[in-house]
Scaffold this motif. Structure first.
Motif, PDB file in Angstrom:
ATOM      1  N   PRO A  69      70.954  31.633  44.556  1.00 22.60           N
ATOM      2  CA  PRO A  69      71.021  30.284  44.798  1.00 22.60           C
ATOM      3  C   PRO A  69      70.673  29.239  43.131  1.00 22.60           C
ATOM      4  O   PRO A  69      71.909  29.179  41.652  1.00 22.60           O
ATOM      5  N   LEU A 112      81.341  30.689  40.862  1.00 27.58           N
ATOM      6  CA  LEU A 112      79.671  30.407  40.999  1.00 27.58           C
ATOM      7  C   LEU A 112      79.416  29.001  41.794  1.00 27.58           C
ATOM      8  O   LEU A 112      78.387  28.409  42.026  1.00 27.58           O
ATOM      9  N   GLN A 113      80.777  28.072  42.371  1.00 25.27           N
ATOM     10  CA  GLN A 113      80.894  26.903  42.693  1.00 25.27           C
ATOM     11  C   GLN A 113      80.014  27.643  44.193  1.00 25.27           C
ATOM     12  O   GLN A 113      79.111  26.120  44.342  1.00 25.27           O
ATOM     13  N   LYS A 114      79.837  27.808  44.851  1.00 24.80           N
ATOM     14  CA  LYS A 114      79.646  27.703  45.991  1.00 24.80           C
ATOM     15  C   LYS A 114      78.058  28.342  45.991  1.00 24.80           C
ATOM     16  O   LYS A 114      76.775  27.955  46.592  1.00 24.80           O
ATOM     17  N   TYR A 115      77.339  28.699  45.339  1.00 24.32           N
ATOM     18  CA  TYR A 115      75.838  28.553  45.004  1.00 24.32           C
ATOM     19  C   TYR A 115      75.683  27.481  44.305  1.00 24.32           C
ATOM     20  O   TYR A 115      74.754  27.015  44.096  1.00 24.32           O
ATOM     21  N   THR A 134      82.343  28.542  36.387  1.00 26.54           N
ATOM     22  CA  THR A 134      82.208  27.368  37.931  1.00 26.54           C
ATOM     23  C   THR A 134      82.993  27.377  38.622  1.00 26.54           C
ATOM     24  O   THR A 134      82.750  27.231  39.919  1.00 26.54           O
ATOM     25  N   SER A 179      74.241  24.852  47.024  1.00 31.26           N
ATOM     26  CA  SER A 179      72.463  25.275  47.647  1.00 31.26           C
ATOM     27  C   SER A 179      71.572  25.194  46.903  1.00 31.26           C
ATOM     28  O   SER A 179      70.195  24.850  46.969  1.00 31.26           O
TER      29      SER A 179
END
Length: 306
Positions: free
Chosen positions: A222, A291-294, A288, A297
């Protein structure tokens, strides 16, 4: 003589229960607790979306003026988008993508290696080096523009690849400037990985390289994604250093090329500029969203332990 006793009507309310609030009271409480948040959210969305709609409308207006785009989407045409490629937009976009991708990958690899060394090893000068990196980052890279330009000129005779008006030279400048802050960001995240994993792998016969690539790197994915994304965004739209290093129009990035169109306020092709700005924003938006789930976190987990 019979006595009469008055019987009071029993209350239907359950003991201990609160009286039911009326509809106006419930609505007022909702407005006080949650309603204002929805209002702020709507105002923020309108504030952010209207400029985007205006730029999109200007890009579809073939007249090429911003004043003619006050009526949103009054004229819709793809002439501006078709004319971009004859103006050098394709070369600028390719140069920007190459510089941003190579810089982001190099930043992740260099920052991860430095952060792993500071997090796992204890050596003389470790604390002083960390403090030095922090102090260097207090001064913006913009202050070193003249020194960077002179350095690239002197390197031209020794390393022709790392000179002015070259994409590798610009990438080298970006990599040097981003090492400090990314090392600190990765260092805090690496400290959250238990050292017992390293010790167990070392007992099984794993080398330092195997521990780094097969154990540590997958666990810190992440923050690596976040660092790569931030590096990509910052270098993709950087203007000052790119304008100083790159001189020929064929080596320009999107930031320099779009600036040349908008530099003349009276005769600027605002339609082309708006169309180029819309297309230039697409890679950032797609990265964006993908990769927003990373992002959350990766930015939060490193602050747990430092």
């Amino acid at each position: 003589m019979a006595t009469t006793t008055s019987v009071e009507p029993r209350s239907s309310a359950v003991p201990g229960s609160r009286p039911r609030a009326s509809a106006p009271v419930r609505f007022g409480r909702w407005c006080k607790e949650l309603g204002w948040r929805h209002l702020v959210g709507v105002v923020t969305i309108v504030f952010c979306v209207l400029p985007l709609l205006y730029v999109l409308s200007a890009s579809l207006n073939p007249s090429g003026t911003l004043t003619g785009s006050n009526d949103l989407f009054s004229t819709i045409s793809g002439a501006n988008y078709g004319a971009l490629w004859s103006k050098g937009f394709g070369d600028w976009a390719r140069n920007s993508i190459i510089v941003a991708v190579v810089t982001s990958i190099g930043t992740v690899l260099m920052g991860a290696a430095a952060a792993y060394a500071f997090s796992r090893y204890r050596f003389r000068g470790r604390r002083g080096t960390l403090t030095g990196l922090l102090l260097v980052q207090m001064f913006p890279q913009l202050l070193a523009v003249v020194a960077i330009f002179l350095l690239l000129i002197n390197l031209k005779d020794v390393f022709p690849l790392l000179s002015t008006n070259s994409l590798p030279g610009l990438i080298a400048v970006y990599l040097g400037g981003a090492l400090g802050v990314n090392t600190f960001l990765l260092y805090g995240f690496f400290n959250t990985v238990p050292r017992e994993l390293d010790e167990a792998a070392r007992i099984d016969g794993a080398t330092h390289a195997q521990i780094f690539w097969t154990i540590i790197m997958p666990l810190v994915t992440p923050i690596l994604v976040v660092v790569g994304l931030l590096s990509f965004i910052s270098t993709y739209g950087e203007f000052i250093i790119a304008k100083t290093v790159l001189t020929s129009s064929s080596k320009w990035t999107l930031a320099i090329g779009l600036y040349t169109w908008a530099s003349d306020e009276r005769n600027a092709p605002w339609g082309l500029f708006a169309a180029g700005a819309v297309l230039a924003a697409i890679p950032i938006v797609l990265l964006t969203l993908f990769l927003q789930k990373y992002i959350v976190s990766g930015l939060v987990s490193g602050a747990v332990k430092g």
